[in-house]
Design an enzyme around this catalytic site. Sequence first.
Site, PDB file in Angstrom:
ATOM      1  N   HIS A  62     -31.163   1.049  -1.130  1.00  0.00           N
ATOM      2  CA  HIS A  62     -32.056   1.613  -0.112  1.00  0.00           C
ATOM      3  C   HIS A  62     -32.567   0.554   0.852  1.00  0.00           C
ATOM      4  O   HIS A  62     -33.007   0.869   1.961  1.00  0.00           O
ATOM      5  CB  HIS A  62     -33.212   2.397  -0.751  1.00  0.00           C
ATOM      6  CG  HIS A  62     -34.298   1.594  -1.390  1.00  0.00           C
ATOM      7  ND1 HIS A  62     -34.383   1.395  -2.753  1.00  0.00           N
ATOM      8  CD2 HIS A  62     -35.361   0.951  -0.871  1.00  0.00           C
ATOM      9  CE1 HIS A  62     -35.446   0.678  -3.035  1.00  0.00           C
ATOM     10  NE2 HIS A  62     -36.061   0.388  -1.899  1.00  0.00           N
ATOM     11  N   TRP A 191     -40.162   7.869  -8.271  1.00  0.00           N
ATOM     12  CA  TRP A 191     -41.271   7.656  -9.194  1.00  0.00           C
ATOM     13  C   TRP A 191     -41.186   8.522 -10.449  1.00  0.00           C
ATOM     14  O   TRP A 191     -42.190   8.739 -11.116  1.00  0.00           O
ATOM     15  CB  TRP A 191     -42.621   7.872  -8.495  1.00  0.00           C
ATOM     16  CG  TRP A 191     -42.827   6.900  -7.384  1.00  0.00           C
ATOM     17  CD1 TRP A 191     -43.098   5.578  -7.483  1.00  0.00           C
ATOM     18  CD2 TRP A 191     -42.734   7.179  -5.994  1.00  0.00           C
ATOM     19  NE1 TRP A 191     -43.163   5.012  -6.246  1.00  0.00           N
ATOM     20  CE2 TRP A 191     -42.950   5.971  -5.303  1.00  0.00           C
ATOM     21  CE3 TRP A 191     -42.491   8.334  -5.258  1.00  0.00           C
ATOM     22  CZ2 TRP A 191     -42.928   5.888  -3.916  1.00  0.00           C
ATOM     23  CZ3 TRP A 191     -42.464   8.243  -3.877  1.00  0.00           C
ATOM     24  CH2 TRP A 191     -42.683   7.038  -3.225  1.00  0.00           C
ATOM     25  N   ASP A 199     -29.019   1.777  -7.639  1.00  0.00           N
ATOM     26  CA  ASP A 199     -29.664   1.353  -6.399  1.00  0.00           C
ATOM     27  C   ASP A 199     -29.437  -0.140  -6.172  1.00  0.00           C
ATOM     28  O   ASP A 199     -30.343  -0.960  -6.310  1.00  0.00           O
ATOM     29  CB  ASP A 199     -31.161   1.670  -6.459  1.00  0.00           C
ATOM     30  CG  ASP A 199     -31.813   1.664  -5.086  1.00  0.00           C
ATOM     31  OD1 ASP A 199     -31.174   1.199  -4.135  1.00  0.00           O
ATOM     32  OD2 ASP A 199     -32.965   2.128  -4.976  1.00  0.00           O
ATOM     33  N   GLY A 635     -42.288  -4.063  -1.019  1.00  0.00           N
ATOM     34  CA  GLY A 635     -41.761  -5.400  -0.772  1.00  0.00           C
ATOM     35  C   GLY A 635     -40.998  -5.946  -1.961  1.00  0.00           C
ATOM     36  O   GLY A 635     -40.167  -6.839  -1.826  1.00  0.00           O
ATOM     37  N   ASN A 636     -41.274  -5.382  -3.156  1.00  0.00           N
ATOM     38  CA  ASN A 636     -40.577  -5.805  -4.368  1.00  0.00           C
ATOM     39  C   ASN A 636     -39.227  -5.115  -4.544  1.00  0.00           C
ATOM     40  O   ASN A 636     -38.481  -5.468  -5.466  1.00  0.00           O
ATOM     41  CB  ASN A 636     -41.418  -5.544  -5.613  1.00  0.00           C
ATOM     42  CG  ASN A 636     -42.353  -6.679  -5.966  1.00  0.00           C
ATOM     43  OD1 ASN A 636     -43.556  -6.496  -6.060  1.00  0.00           O
ATOM     44  ND2 ASN A 636     -41.780  -7.859  -6.166  1.00  0.00           N
ATOM     45  N   SER A 637     -38.920  -4.137  -3.714  1.00  0.00           N
ATOM     46  CA  SER A 637     -37.616  -3.491  -3.840  1.00  0.00           C
ATOM     47  C   SER A 637     -36.517  -4.538  -3.730  1.00  0.00           C
ATOM     48  O   SER A 637     -36.468  -5.312  -2.779  1.00  0.00           O
ATOM     49  CB  SER A 637     -37.428  -2.447  -2.735  1.00  0.00           C
ATOM     50  OG  SER A 637     -38.264  -1.341  -2.932  1.00  0.00           O
ATOM     51  N   PHE A 653     -36.235  -1.278  -8.570  1.00  0.00           N
ATOM     52  CA  PHE A 653     -36.159  -0.395  -7.406  1.00  0.00           C
ATOM     53  C   PHE A 653     -37.252   0.654  -7.339  1.00  0.00           C
ATOM     54  O   PHE A 653     -37.428   1.304  -6.311  1.00  0.00           O
ATOM     55  CB  PHE A 653     -34.790   0.296  -7.324  1.00  0.00           C
ATOM     56  CG  PHE A 653     -34.523   1.330  -8.401  1.00  0.00           C
ATOM     57  CD1 PHE A 653     -34.803   2.671  -8.195  1.00  0.00           C
ATOM     58  CD2 PHE A 653     -33.968   0.961  -9.609  1.00  0.00           C
ATOM     59  CE1 PHE A 653     -34.541   3.628  -9.158  1.00  0.00           C
ATOM     60  CE2 PHE A 653     -33.693   1.906 -10.586  1.00  0.00           C
ATOM     61  CZ  PHE A 653     -33.981   3.251 -10.374  1.00  0.00           C
ATOM     62  N   ASP A 654     -38.058   0.821  -8.394  1.00  0.00           N
ATOM     63  CA  ASP A 654     -39.058   1.893  -8.341  1.00  0.00           C
ATOM     64  C   ASP A 654     -40.103   1.690  -9.425  1.00  0.00           C
ATOM     65  O   ASP A 654     -39.949   0.851 -10.315  1.00  0.00           O
ATOM     66  CB  ASP A 654     -38.374   3.256  -8.514  1.00  0.00           C
ATOM     67  CG  ASP A 654     -39.163   4.401  -7.880  1.00  0.00           C
ATOM     68  OD1 ASP A 654     -40.274   4.158  -7.377  1.00  0.00           O
ATOM     69  OD2 ASP A 654     -38.661   5.540  -7.886  1.00  0.00           O
TER      70      ASP A 654
END
Length: 705
Positions: A62, A191, A199, A635-637, A653-654
Amino acid sequence: MWTPQQLPELASQLKQSGARATPKQLAQWADPKGDPLGAVVPLGGCTASFVSPKGLLLTNHHCALGAIGLNSTPQRNLSRDGFKSGTNNEEVSAGPNARIFVLDSVQDVTARVQAALNGAADPLARIAALDALERQLVGDCEKQSDYGCRLYSYSGGNRYELQRSLEIRDLRLVYAPPEAIGNFGGESENWLWPRHSGDFAFYRAYVGKDGKPAPYAIDNVPYQPKRWLKIADKPLGAGDFIMLAGFPSLTNRYAMADDFQANAEWTYPTVAAHYKRLAALIDAESRKNPQIASKYASTLRGWQGAAKNYESQIESIRRAGTTQIKRNEETELLQWLRGKGATGQSALAAHARLVELGQQAREQRDRDLVLGQLSATGSLAAASQLYRSAIERSKPDAQRENGYRDRDRAAFENGLKQMDRRTDPRMDRQLQNYWLHEYVKLPKEHRVAAIDAWLEGDDEKSIKRALDRIAKSRLNNPEQRANWLKTDRAGFEQGKDASKDGAISFAVAIMPTLLQMEQEIRGRAGETLLVRPVYLKALADFRKSVGKLAYPDANGSLRVSYGTVTPYTKDNGVRQLPFTRVDEIAARSTGTAPFNAPQALLDAVAAKRYSVALLDKRLESVPVNFLADLDISGGNSGSPVLDGQGKLAGIAFDNNWESVSSSWLFDPAATRTISVDQRYMRWILQEVFPAPRLLAEMGVPASAK
């Protein structure tokens, strides 16, 4: 969200979590340029990490949607079909504004900043002094053009760091699985757990033949990083220690209770409602027009995700009683300060002023939201940016706002050039229509006279006339946009072409109010610079008095979180397993999006093509996603999840639904990060959407069954 330098102080806590790191290893982990943290880089609001000595970067699928959309056409839909390159020459540009920043140096400049602030006469002078010093520090730092520099504030201004990073400007898309893998389950599963999302995607960083950063050129060569992550060679299991590194953009763990309550009761429900209605407009057009679907895929996903996040946060806050928890924490601190007598008075006064500043910021929140969104839509956004650029160009470069300085010009121009590939006038008309209707709903006292004059009325006919004028704007033509880049301030304010152009005349009408809003924000920020450090220093002292170490709120700089692979129990009492399996994808696949697993995946599952290196005997399958009690935020994705040896175990990713409000309050019992297991990534690369050269490059060639 610890700073890397705090890791040695956390030795006992790390040991309790299962880390077996020696003091020497902890010191190595604490070095943001060392191994493994030196391999982790920011990527346009996400995180990425080097996974080979040839500049190969791993991030989330993403996070690569912009590059995927940029290189898609109606005939070649990379989101639907995926993308893989067989050679470096087949890798495609991620766009002229795609950037990563490889940390080069960190300098403590707290004393210089505080001296500048202490010499300022009033709030506006204080923020001006900070801006001037920041420009000076960054300007001196960036005299070598290959570097990007940034001033970071920690703990409300109790510490400042100037960080210099190598700015790599040529990124290329290397590999992205089809959306049916990269976003299996779709936005409806954001979530939620269990998950089965692949991802992940790969970029590559390129530089000029001399090894220095350079814009995209066909003869550029792969960048050779000093640090890169190695793929984990030990299977990850429940209870295992893990560590995550990335660049969380913002948390508000130390916000005033009143500010928190305002977000929970107004900001989140209001913005979520807007985003849902806007997303519905785009979704409806996307179903009819594949070109709009491709251009607005990233925007649509962002709005849908944000709306769901905000609504989930509202419910999470209600469920956990977070508002009262925040209120109780603040009350406890204030009581402690009152008990300190005269020594606590400065912090108490700082708290009272912060509460007042929060109230001021909320006085015009309806107007500020509408004007901000309206001026950021389609050609109105381009007009506002171009006019603001002309205003800023009338000043010396050192006095201009960030984003409009000479060093920003190339990125600014590239963004305008790419406008037609990311927007569509027909779709933008609908979005502008939405926000114009929201504007005319505002109470008269919150309206802007200049915008009212530009709109020429409140009824449907007035809005339609305004939209027709915008539709005829010359900014819809790429060549005309380039011409306006050269126009000075007088040309916007007095030129005949400007007054007749619907978008340009809007920008001229709204700009004084936008600038006034900025000044009001700056004034409050100037006061905050004086009082917030006092309040947060008191908070840190209070936490220390009860045996707790304080970490700064996220600010976009590198942070580390640690924990273990661990399950949790949902609110309904159902205990969740920490891993999902590829067999479950086949069971969930319906053949219809978003549960349309590719046939190659279904065939591999049916044949149980699970190599020894990827099969988890405890699961009797290949793991897909896993849960861990790590702390992440926006920002951590794309953040790499590392095992106890500092090797790549997965990619975050989530979050789970129960932790969506963790930007305000971290609850270790309920907060879970959801990550792609590196074994699933390798399985996809080997069996489903094969890319053997990437496996070999990462040092994990395809394995036999």
